[in-house]
Scaffold this motif. Sequence first.
Motif, PDB file in Angstrom:
ATOM      1  N   LYS A   1     -18.276  42.311  32.226  1.00  0.00           N
ATOM      2  CA  LYS A   1     -18.828  43.663  32.296  1.00  0.00           C
ATOM      3  C   LYS A   1     -18.342  44.494  31.116  1.00  0.00           C
ATOM      4  O   LYS A   1     -19.112  45.240  30.513  1.00  0.00           O
ATOM      5  CB  LYS A   1     -18.431  44.325  33.618  1.00  0.00           C
ATOM      6  CG  LYS A   1     -19.118  45.663  33.866  1.00  0.00           C
ATOM      7  CD  LYS A   1     -18.792  46.200  35.242  1.00  0.00           C
ATOM      8  CE  LYS A   1     -19.523  47.508  35.511  1.00  0.00           C
ATOM      9  NZ  LYS A   1     -20.985  47.345  35.562  1.00  0.00           N
ATOM     10  N   ARG A   2     -17.067  44.333  30.780  1.00  0.00           N
ATOM     11  CA  ARG A   2     -16.506  45.068  29.642  1.00  0.00           C
ATOM     12  C   ARG A   2     -17.211  44.667  28.347  1.00  0.00           C
ATOM     13  O   ARG A   2     -17.444  45.501  27.469  1.00  0.00           O
ATOM     14  CB  ARG A   2     -15.003  44.794  29.542  1.00  0.00           C
ATOM     15  CG  ARG A   2     -14.301  45.552  28.415  1.00  0.00           C
ATOM     16  CD  ARG A   2     -12.812  45.258  28.430  1.00  0.00           C
ATOM     17  NE  ARG A   2     -12.191  45.762  29.655  1.00  0.00           N
ATOM     18  CZ  ARG A   2     -11.313  45.091  30.387  1.00  0.00           C
ATOM     19  NH1 ARG A   2     -10.973  43.863  30.040  1.00  0.00           N
ATOM     20  NH2 ARG A   2     -10.786  45.638  31.461  1.00  0.00           N
TER      21      ARG A   2
ATOM     22  N   ASP B   1     -20.167  43.020  40.291  1.00  0.00           N
ATOM     23  CA  ASP B   1     -19.837  42.747  38.897  1.00  0.00           C
ATOM     24  C   ASP B   1     -18.573  43.457  38.429  1.00  0.00           C
ATOM     25  O   ASP B   1     -18.152  43.293  37.278  1.00  0.00           O
ATOM     26  CB  ASP B   1     -21.018  43.092  37.977  1.00  0.00           C
ATOM     27  CG  ASP B   1     -21.435  44.552  38.067  1.00  0.00           C
ATOM     28  OD1 ASP B   1     -20.833  45.296  38.882  1.00  0.00           O
ATOM     29  OD2 ASP B   1     -22.348  44.945  37.329  1.00  0.00           O
ATOM     30  N   GLU B   2     -17.954  44.231  39.311  1.00  0.00           N
ATOM     31  CA  GLU B   2     -16.674  44.858  38.993  1.00  0.00           C
ATOM     32  C   GLU B   2     -15.512  44.144  39.677  1.00  0.00           C
ATOM     33  O   GLU B   2     -14.368  44.599  39.624  1.00  0.00           O
ATOM     34  CB  GLU B   2     -16.702  46.332  39.404  1.00  0.00           C
ATOM     35  CG  GLU B   2     -17.730  47.149  38.610  1.00  0.00           C
ATOM     36  CD  GLU B   2     -17.769  48.605  39.046  1.00  0.00           C
ATOM     37  OE1 GLU B   2     -17.319  48.902  40.181  1.00  0.00           O
ATOM     38  OE2 GLU B   2     -18.241  49.440  38.261  1.00  0.00           O
TER      39      GLU B   2
ATOM     40  N   LYS C   1     -15.165  43.646  42.958  1.00  0.00           N
ATOM     41  CA  LYS C   1     -14.877  44.164  44.295  1.00  0.00           C
ATOM     42  C   LYS C   1     -15.617  43.338  45.344  1.00  0.00           C
ATOM     43  O   LYS C   1     -16.813  43.058  45.201  1.00  0.00           O
ATOM     44  CB  LYS C   1     -15.301  45.632  44.406  1.00  0.00           C
ATOM     45  CG  LYS C   1     -15.038  46.245  45.777  1.00  0.00           C
ATOM     46  CD  LYS C   1     -15.553  47.681  45.846  1.00  0.00           C
ATOM     47  CE  LYS C   1     -15.358  48.249  47.247  1.00  0.00           C
ATOM     48  NZ  LYS C   1     -15.890  49.629  47.378  1.00  0.00           N
TER      49      LYS C   1
ATOM     50  N   VAL D   1     -14.876  41.113  35.413  1.00  0.00           N
ATOM     51  CA  VAL D   1     -14.438  42.351  34.767  1.00  0.00           C
ATOM     52  C   VAL D   1     -14.587  42.244  33.251  1.00  0.00           C
ATOM     53  O   VAL D   1     -15.073  43.166  32.581  1.00  0.00           O
ATOM     54  CB  VAL D   1     -12.983  42.677  35.150  1.00  0.00           C
ATOM     55  CG1 VAL D   1     -12.435  43.808  34.274  1.00  0.00           C
ATOM     56  CG2 VAL D   1     -12.894  43.066  36.623  1.00  0.00           C
TER      57      VAL D   1
END
Length: 310
Positions: A57-58, A164-165, A167, A54
Amino acid sequence: MKNIYLKVFKQKDFFKGELKFNEMMSRHTSLKIGGPADIYAVPQDLTSLRELLVELKRAQLPFYPLGGGTNLLIKDGGIQGAIVSLRFFRRIGTLREDGIYIYLNIEAGVPLQRLVSTSAERGLTGVEGLVGIPGTAGGAICGNSGAFGYEMKDVVISADIMNDEGKITTYKAEDLQFRYRSSGVLPTSLIISAEIKLKKAEVNSVSAKIEEFLKIKREKQPIWEVSAGCVFKNPPGLSAGKLIDDAGCKGMRVGDVEVSNVHANFFINKGRAKASDFIKLMQKVSDAVRKKTKIILEPEIKIIGRDVKG
Protein backbone atom coordinates in the motif's frame (compact mmCIF):
# COMPACT_ATOMS: atom_id res chain seq x y z
CA MET A 1 8.91 4.00 -10.64
CA LYS A 2 7.87 0.34 -10.41
CA ASN A 3 11.49 -0.83 -10.58
CA ILE A 4 12.38 1.47 -7.68
CA TYR A 5 9.66 -0.13 -5.56
CA LEU A 6 10.84 -3.62 -6.47
CA LYS A 7 14.38 -2.75 -5.39
CA VAL A 8 13.02 -1.54 -2.06
CA PHE A 9 11.14 -4.82 -1.60
CA LYS A 10 14.25 -6.87 -2.27
CA GLN A 11 15.96 -5.11 0.62
CA LYS A 12 13.18 -5.80 3.13
CA ASP A 13 13.88 -8.22 5.96
CA PHE A 14 10.39 -8.25 7.47
CA PHE A 15 9.20 -11.09 5.28
CA LYS A 16 9.22 -14.79 6.11
CA GLY A 17 8.19 -17.07 3.29
CA GLU A 18 8.74 -17.04 -0.47
CA LEU A 19 9.30 -13.77 -2.31
CA LYS A 20 10.03 -13.90 -6.04
CA PHE A 21 10.18 -11.29 -8.77
CA ASN A 22 9.02 -11.58 -12.41
CA GLU A 23 7.64 -15.03 -11.59
CA MET A 24 5.74 -16.68 -14.46
CA MET A 25 2.18 -17.27 -13.32
CA SER A 26 1.75 -20.16 -15.74
CA ARG A 27 3.59 -22.13 -13.03
CA HIS A 28 0.86 -21.36 -10.50
CA THR A 29 -2.46 -21.66 -12.37
CA SER A 30 -4.42 -24.79 -13.24
CA LEU A 31 -4.63 -23.56 -16.85
CA LYS A 32 -0.82 -23.28 -17.03
CA ILE A 33 -1.33 -19.84 -18.57
CA GLY A 34 -0.11 -16.47 -17.33
CA GLY A 35 2.70 -13.97 -17.78
CA PRO A 36 5.11 -12.71 -15.10
CA ALA A 37 4.00 -11.15 -11.82
CA ASP A 38 6.16 -8.24 -10.67
CA ILE A 39 6.08 -9.79 -7.18
CA TYR A 40 5.04 -13.30 -6.16
CA ALA A 41 4.70 -13.53 -2.39
CA VAL A 42 3.88 -16.54 -0.21
CA PRO A 43 3.89 -15.28 3.40
CA GLN A 44 4.62 -17.83 6.09
CA ASP A 45 2.69 -16.16 8.92
CA LEU A 46 0.23 -13.38 9.72
CA THR A 47 2.94 -10.90 10.64
CA SER A 48 4.66 -11.31 7.27
CA LEU A 49 1.33 -11.02 5.46
CA ARG A 50 0.35 -7.88 7.36
CA GLU A 51 3.70 -6.18 6.77
CA LEU A 52 3.61 -7.19 3.11
CA LEU A 53 0.22 -5.54 2.55
CA VAL A 54 1.33 -2.43 4.41
CA GLU A 55 4.45 -2.16 2.23
CA LEU A 56 2.46 -2.72 -0.95
CA LYS A 57 0.00 0.00 0.00
CA ARG A 58 2.86 2.35 0.84
CA ALA A 59 4.41 1.63 -2.55
CA GLN A 60 1.01 2.07 -4.25
CA LEU A 61 1.28 -1.40 -5.74
CA PRO A 62 -1.91 -3.45 -6.17
CA PHE A 63 -2.13 -7.06 -5.05
CA TYR A 64 -4.23 -10.02 -6.12
CA PRO A 65 -5.04 -13.02 -3.91
CA LEU A 66 -4.15 -16.44 -5.31
CA GLY A 67 -5.79 -19.58 -4.01
CA GLY A 68 -5.19 -22.78 -5.92
CA GLY A 69 -4.87 -20.90 -9.21
CA THR A 70 -8.14 -22.39 -10.47
CA ASN A 71 -11.07 -20.57 -12.05
CA LEU A 72 -8.49 -17.95 -13.01
CA LEU A 73 -7.06 -16.65 -16.28
CA ILE A 74 -4.00 -14.42 -15.98
CA LYS A 75 -3.22 -12.43 -19.10
CA ASP A 76 -0.04 -12.91 -21.10
CA GLY A 77 1.42 -9.59 -19.93
CA GLY A 78 1.33 -10.82 -16.35
CA ILE A 79 0.55 -8.90 -13.19
CA GLN A 80 1.46 -5.34 -12.29
CA GLY A 81 1.97 -5.42 -8.55
CA ALA A 82 1.90 -8.55 -6.40
CA ILE A 83 0.31 -11.96 -6.38
CA VAL A 84 -0.23 -13.08 -2.79
CA SER A 85 -0.63 -16.79 -2.06
CA LEU A 86 -1.76 -18.12 1.32
CA ARG A 87 -0.77 -21.73 0.70
CA PHE A 88 1.11 -21.85 4.03
CA PHE A 89 -2.21 -21.18 5.82
CA ARG A 90 -3.48 -24.77 5.85
CA ARG A 91 -4.79 -25.55 9.33
CA ILE A 92 -8.15 -27.16 10.10
CA GLY A 93 -9.20 -27.01 13.75
CA THR A 94 -12.27 -27.96 15.76
CA LEU A 95 -13.80 -25.00 17.59
CA ARG A 96 -16.73 -26.67 19.34
CA GLU A 97 -19.53 -29.14 18.84
CA ASP A 98 -23.03 -29.87 20.02
CA GLY A 99 -25.36 -32.80 19.55
CA ILE A 100 -25.94 -32.04 15.87
CA TYR A 101 -23.10 -29.93 14.48
CA ILE A 102 -19.33 -29.58 14.58
CA TYR A 103 -17.87 -26.12 14.08
CA LEU A 104 -14.49 -25.97 12.34
CA ASN A 105 -11.99 -23.20 11.71
CA ILE A 106 -10.42 -23.58 8.28
CA GLU A 107 -7.57 -21.42 7.02
CA ALA A 108 -7.70 -19.91 3.55
CA GLY A 109 -4.97 -22.11 2.08
CA VAL A 110 -6.63 -25.42 2.99
CA PRO A 111 -7.08 -27.40 -0.25
CA LEU A 112 -10.79 -27.80 -0.84
CA GLN A 113 -10.39 -31.53 -1.42
CA ARG A 114 -8.66 -31.90 1.96
CA LEU A 115 -11.75 -30.38 3.55
CA VAL A 116 -13.95 -32.84 1.66
CA SER A 117 -11.80 -35.82 2.68
CA THR A 118 -11.76 -34.62 6.30
CA SER A 119 -15.55 -34.50 6.29
CA ALA A 120 -15.63 -38.06 4.97
CA GLU A 121 -13.21 -39.34 7.59
CA ARG A 122 -15.12 -37.71 10.45
CA GLY A 123 -18.64 -38.35 9.18
CA LEU A 124 -19.58 -34.72 8.62
CA THR A 125 -22.09 -33.69 6.00
CA GLY A 126 -22.35 -30.35 4.19
CA VAL A 127 -19.52 -30.24 1.66
CA GLU A 128 -19.90 -33.53 -0.25
CA GLY A 129 -20.93 -31.73 -3.44
CA LEU A 130 -17.59 -29.90 -3.53
CA VAL A 131 -15.71 -33.10 -4.34
CA GLY A 132 -13.58 -32.77 -7.46
CA ILE A 133 -13.53 -28.97 -7.32
CA PRO A 134 -9.89 -27.84 -7.18
CA GLY A 135 -8.60 -24.80 -5.35
CA THR A 136 -8.50 -23.66 -1.74
CA ALA A 137 -11.01 -22.81 0.96
CA GLY A 138 -10.38 -19.07 0.65
CA GLY A 139 -11.01 -19.06 -3.07
CA ALA A 140 -14.05 -21.30 -2.66
CA ILE A 141 -15.57 -18.87 -0.18
CA CYS A 142 -14.82 -15.83 -2.37
CA GLY A 143 -16.40 -17.52 -5.37
CA ASN A 144 -19.11 -19.36 -3.43
CA SER A 145 -18.06 -22.62 -5.05
CA GLY A 146 -20.63 -25.35 -5.33
CA ALA A 147 -22.12 -28.30 -7.20
CA PHE A 148 -24.92 -30.86 -6.82
CA GLY A 149 -26.96 -28.40 -4.75
CA TYR A 150 -24.14 -27.71 -2.27
CA GLU A 151 -22.54 -24.26 -1.90
CA MET A 152 -19.99 -22.76 0.46
CA LYS A 153 -22.56 -20.22 1.65
CA ASP A 154 -24.53 -23.07 3.20
CA VAL A 155 -21.78 -23.94 5.70
CA VAL A 156 -19.95 -20.65 6.35
CA ILE A 157 -20.70 -19.00 9.70
CA SER A 158 -18.15 -16.19 9.52
CA ALA A 159 -14.85 -15.24 7.91
CA ASP A 160 -11.80 -13.34 9.12
CA ILE A 161 -10.71 -10.92 6.39
CA MET A 162 -7.60 -8.74 6.22
CA ASN A 163 -7.84 -5.44 4.37
CA ASP A 164 -5.06 -3.71 2.46
CA GLU A 165 -3.90 -1.97 5.64
CA GLY A 166 -3.32 -5.27 7.43
CA LYS A 167 -6.39 -5.01 9.69
CA ILE A 168 -8.40 -8.19 10.32
CA THR A 169 -12.19 -7.98 10.70
CA THR A 170 -14.60 -10.85 11.34
CA TYR A 171 -17.63 -10.81 9.04
CA LYS A 172 -20.76 -12.88 9.57
CA ALA A 173 -22.01 -14.94 6.64
CA GLU A 174 -24.86 -12.54 5.92
CA ASP A 175 -22.35 -9.71 5.56
CA LEU A 176 -20.37 -11.58 2.90
CA GLN A 177 -23.18 -11.06 0.35
CA PHE A 178 -23.04 -14.53 -1.14
CA ARG A 179 -24.46 -14.86 -4.63
CA TYR A 180 -24.32 -17.49 -7.34
CA ARG A 181 -20.59 -18.20 -7.83
CA SER A 182 -19.57 -14.94 -6.20
CA SER A 183 -19.55 -12.98 -2.97
CA GLY A 184 -19.08 -9.45 -1.71
CA VAL A 185 -15.49 -10.05 -0.57
CA LEU A 186 -13.53 -7.10 -1.91
CA PRO A 187 -10.62 -7.75 -4.30
CA THR A 188 -8.49 -5.48 -2.09
CA SER A 189 -8.81 -7.88 0.85
CA LEU A 190 -7.79 -11.41 1.79
CA ILE A 191 -9.76 -14.13 3.54
CA ILE A 192 -7.52 -15.45 6.31
CA SER A 193 -9.78 -18.13 7.78
CA ALA A 194 -13.42 -19.02 8.23
CA GLU A 195 -15.70 -20.75 10.69
CA ILE A 196 -17.90 -23.38 9.09
CA LYS A 197 -20.65 -25.64 10.42
CA LEU A 198 -20.95 -29.28 9.36
CA LYS A 199 -23.65 -31.70 10.49
CA LYS A 200 -22.82 -35.00 12.14
CA ALA A 201 -23.68 -38.04 10.04
CA GLU A 202 -22.65 -41.64 9.41
CA VAL A 203 -19.17 -42.01 7.95
CA ASN A 204 -20.36 -44.54 5.38
CA SER A 205 -23.24 -42.38 4.14
CA VAL A 206 -20.99 -39.31 3.72
CA SER A 207 -18.31 -41.34 1.91
CA ALA A 208 -20.89 -42.99 -0.36
CA LYS A 209 -22.34 -39.64 -1.39
CA ILE A 210 -18.87 -38.26 -2.14
CA GLU A 211 -18.05 -41.30 -4.28
CA GLU A 212 -21.35 -40.96 -6.12
CA PHE A 213 -20.73 -37.29 -6.94
CA LEU A 214 -17.12 -37.97 -7.98
CA LYS A 215 -18.26 -40.77 -10.31
CA ILE A 216 -20.70 -38.39 -12.00
CA LYS A 217 -17.98 -35.76 -12.39
CA ARG A 218 -15.55 -38.22 -13.93
CA GLU A 219 -18.18 -39.27 -16.44
CA LYS A 220 -19.38 -35.79 -17.38
CA GLN A 221 -16.41 -33.45 -16.89
CA PRO A 222 -12.86 -33.55 -18.29
CA ILE A 223 -11.30 -33.30 -14.83
CA TRP A 224 -8.12 -35.00 -16.10
CA GLU A 225 -7.47 -32.21 -18.63
CA VAL A 226 -5.66 -28.88 -18.18
CA SER A 227 -8.46 -26.40 -17.55
CA ALA A 228 -9.73 -23.79 -15.12
CA GLY A 229 -13.10 -25.44 -14.52
CA CYS A 230 -16.32 -23.95 -15.87
CA VAL A 231 -15.75 -20.88 -18.02
CA PHE A 232 -19.27 -19.39 -17.95
CA LYS A 233 -21.92 -19.18 -15.24
CA ASN A 234 -25.14 -21.11 -15.73
CA PRO A 235 -27.97 -18.73 -16.66
CA PRO A 236 -30.97 -19.08 -14.30
CA GLY A 237 -32.58 -22.48 -14.84
CA LEU A 238 -30.25 -23.36 -17.71
CA SER A 239 -26.93 -25.10 -18.31
CA ALA A 240 -24.17 -23.04 -19.93
CA GLY A 241 -22.54 -26.26 -21.12
CA LYS A 242 -25.70 -27.37 -22.93
CA LEU A 243 -26.20 -23.94 -24.48
CA ILE A 244 -22.62 -24.02 -25.79
CA ASP A 245 -23.04 -27.59 -27.04
CA ASP A 246 -26.34 -26.76 -28.76
CA ALA A 247 -24.65 -23.81 -30.47
CA GLY A 248 -22.23 -26.28 -32.08
CA CYS A 249 -19.14 -25.14 -30.21
CA LYS A 250 -17.72 -28.45 -28.98
CA GLY A 251 -14.25 -28.87 -30.44
CA MET A 252 -14.04 -25.19 -31.44
CA ARG A 253 -10.44 -24.04 -31.14
CA VAL A 254 -8.31 -20.89 -31.13
CA GLY A 255 -4.59 -21.56 -31.01
CA ASP A 256 -4.01 -24.22 -28.36
CA VAL A 257 -7.28 -23.58 -26.51
CA GLU A 258 -10.14 -25.95 -27.31
CA VAL A 259 -13.75 -26.34 -26.17
CA SER A 260 -13.93 -29.74 -24.51
CA ASN A 261 -15.78 -32.50 -26.34
CA VAL A 262 -16.75 -33.96 -22.96
CA HIS A 263 -18.27 -30.84 -21.37
CA ALA A 264 -18.60 -27.72 -23.51
CA ASN A 265 -18.22 -25.30 -20.59
CA PHE A 266 -14.61 -26.45 -20.08
CA PHE A 267 -11.89 -24.93 -22.27
CA ILE A 268 -8.76 -27.07 -22.47
CA ASN A 269 -5.13 -26.00 -22.79
CA LYS A 270 -3.91 -28.46 -25.42
CA GLY A 271 -0.28 -27.42 -25.19
CA ARG A 272 1.06 -23.88 -25.29
CA ALA A 273 -2.14 -21.91 -24.94
CA LYS A 274 -2.11 -18.14 -24.57
CA ALA A 275 -4.51 -16.05 -22.54
CA SER A 276 -5.27 -13.97 -25.62
CA ASP A 277 -6.43 -17.11 -27.45
CA PHE A 278 -8.53 -18.17 -24.47
CA ILE A 279 -10.29 -14.79 -24.45
CA LYS A 280 -10.85 -14.95 -28.22
CA LEU A 281 -12.41 -18.39 -27.84
CA MET A 282 -14.65 -17.13 -25.04
CA GLN A 283 -15.87 -14.38 -27.35
CA LYS A 284 -16.50 -16.77 -30.24
CA VAL A 285 -18.47 -19.14 -28.03
CA SER A 286 -20.41 -16.31 -26.42
CA ASP A 287 -21.28 -14.90 -29.85
CA ALA A 288 -22.44 -18.32 -31.07
CA VAL A 289 -24.72 -18.81 -28.06
CA ARG A 290 -26.11 -15.28 -28.31
CA LYS A 291 -26.79 -15.70 -32.02
CA LYS A 292 -28.69 -18.95 -31.45
CA THR A 293 -30.53 -18.15 -28.21
CA LYS A 294 -30.20 -14.39 -27.58
CA ILE A 295 -28.72 -15.35 -24.18
CA ILE A 296 -25.59 -13.49 -23.09
CA LEU A 297 -23.28 -15.77 -21.14
CA GLU A 298 -21.57 -14.30 -18.10
CA PRO A 299 -17.98 -15.40 -17.36
CA GLU A 300 -17.45 -17.51 -14.25
CA ILE A 301 -13.71 -17.53 -14.75
CA LYS A 302 -11.90 -14.50 -13.35
CA ILE A 303 -9.64 -12.65 -15.79
CA ILE A 304 -6.87 -10.46 -14.40
CA GLY A 305 -3.59 -8.94 -15.53
CA ARG A 306 -2.21 -6.82 -18.32
CA ASP A 307 -2.07 -7.33 -22.05
CA VAL A 308 1.23 -7.78 -23.85
CA LYS A 309 2.58 -4.39 -24.91
CA GLY A 310 2.88 -3.77 -28.61
